[in-house]
Design an enzyme around this catalytic site. Structure first.
Site, short mmCIF file in Angstrom:
data_model
loop_
_atom_site.label_atom_id
_atom_site.label_comp_id
_atom_site.label_asym_id
_atom_site.label_seq_id
_atom_site.Cartn_x
_atom_site.Cartn_y
_atom_site.Cartn_z
N TYR A 120 -3.02 -0.36 10.29
CA TYR A 120 -2.85 -0.62 8.81
C TYR A 120 -1.52 -0.39 8.47
O TYR A 120 -0.73 -0.98 7.81
CB TYR A 120 -4.06 0.06 8.15
CG TYR A 120 -3.87 -0.37 6.73
CD1 TYR A 120 -4.57 -1.33 6.09
CD2 TYR A 120 -3.40 0.45 5.79
CE1 TYR A 120 -4.51 -1.73 4.73
CE2 TYR A 120 -3.42 0.28 4.47
CZ TYR A 120 -4.15 -0.91 4.06
OH TYR A 120 -4.06 -1.09 2.63
N SER A 133 0.89 -0.97 -0.01
CA SER A 133 0.15 0.09 0.03
C SER A 133 0.73 1.31 0.04
O SER A 133 1.87 1.15 0.45
CB SER A 133 -0.87 -0.11 1.22
OG SER A 133 -1.64 1.26 1.41
#
Length: 264
Positions: free
Chosen positions: A154, A141
């Site tokens: 995250y 990501s």
């Protein structure tokens, strides 16, 4: 590496990036092993691949469970030997402040993607080393480069996956096993539908400047990374520019991410 005739294992293959990658690689002549929790969704996708002449087999597994990862590795090695390509794509996680995240959810965020990629790769490495060839792809990501506020668990997991990728490159140098990291911007998959509230936490600057890409485009980049044996692909170019600005002007870039990001 030519994909025709190769065995490619793809995690998170029931939808989104994983499903698109399986379809594309099967179309290039690879035998694809589809891994995700949902046996039903995997079977539906495998049927679509085989209906168009591709090769796909289904191995359902919950990659948040270390025992299931070990069983998956044993089954795959027994049936096919070590995969030629492993695409670590599975990942979950809501975007929350640390003190708003329950411990069990934090553990699950770390398990997927980081621990799953760590254990799955470890399981296949001895046989890949013995063969002297293979390719690993970690799909990561943008927050692995540019942390954002309000997504602590995250972000931590994605930074850990980046550390695994960099460490593997050092460990596997000269072994015949390559490592790619593919970092797309926002993708029009089911991720944001499955993780309500995450989309709203993308800093406004990034939402305005970085266009959304598709799972099919990400799949094409993953395939290209393997075929051209590229170590890292960050795209689109606007995201690459943000990453570069983070290297050249870290304080300013992080301030802008905070200033246009989520606040309590």
């Amino acid at each position: 590496m030519r994909l025709a005739g190769k065995t490619v294992l793809i995690t998170g293959a029931s939808q989104g990036i994983g499903a698109a990658t399986a379809e594309l690689m099967a179309g290039k002549g690879a035998r694809t092993i589809l891994v995700a929790r949902s046996a039903e969704l995997l079977s539906e996708h495998a049927e679509r691949i085989t209906a168009t002449g591709g090769r796909a087999v289904v191995h359902p597994a919950d990659l948040a469970d270390g025992d299931q990862i070990a069983a998956l590795v044993e089954r795959v090695l027994g049936e096919f030997g070590p995969p030629d390509v492993v695409v670590n794509n599975a990942g979950v996680g809501r975007w929350l402040f640390l003190d708003d995240t329950e411990p069990d959810e934090l553990r699950n965020m770390i398990a997927l993607p980081f621990t799953a990629a760590l254990l799955l790769t470890r399981g296949f490495l001895p046989a890949m080393r013995a063969r002297g060839s293979g390719w690993l792809v970690n799909v990561n990501s943008p927050v692995s480069r540019l942390p954002i506020p309000g997504a602590t668990g995250y972000v931590t997991s994605r930074f850990a996956l980046r550390g695994l990728t960099e460490s593997l490159r050092m460990d596997l140098r000269g072994s015949g096993i390559g490592v790619s990291e593919v970092v797309p911007g926002k993708v029009s998959s089911q991720y944001f539908a499955n993780n309500a509230g995450a989309e709203e936490r993308i800093p406004a600057l990034a939402r305005l400047a970085i266009p959304t890409t598709t799972p099919e485009k990400v799949a094409a980049v993953i395939a290209s990374a393997v075929e051209r044996e590229r170590a890292e692909i960050v795209f689109p170019w606007q995201l690459k520019a943000f990453e570069l600005s983070g290297r050249l002007f870290p304080a300013l870039t992080r301030y802008l991410s905070w200033r246009t990001g989520t606040h309590r």
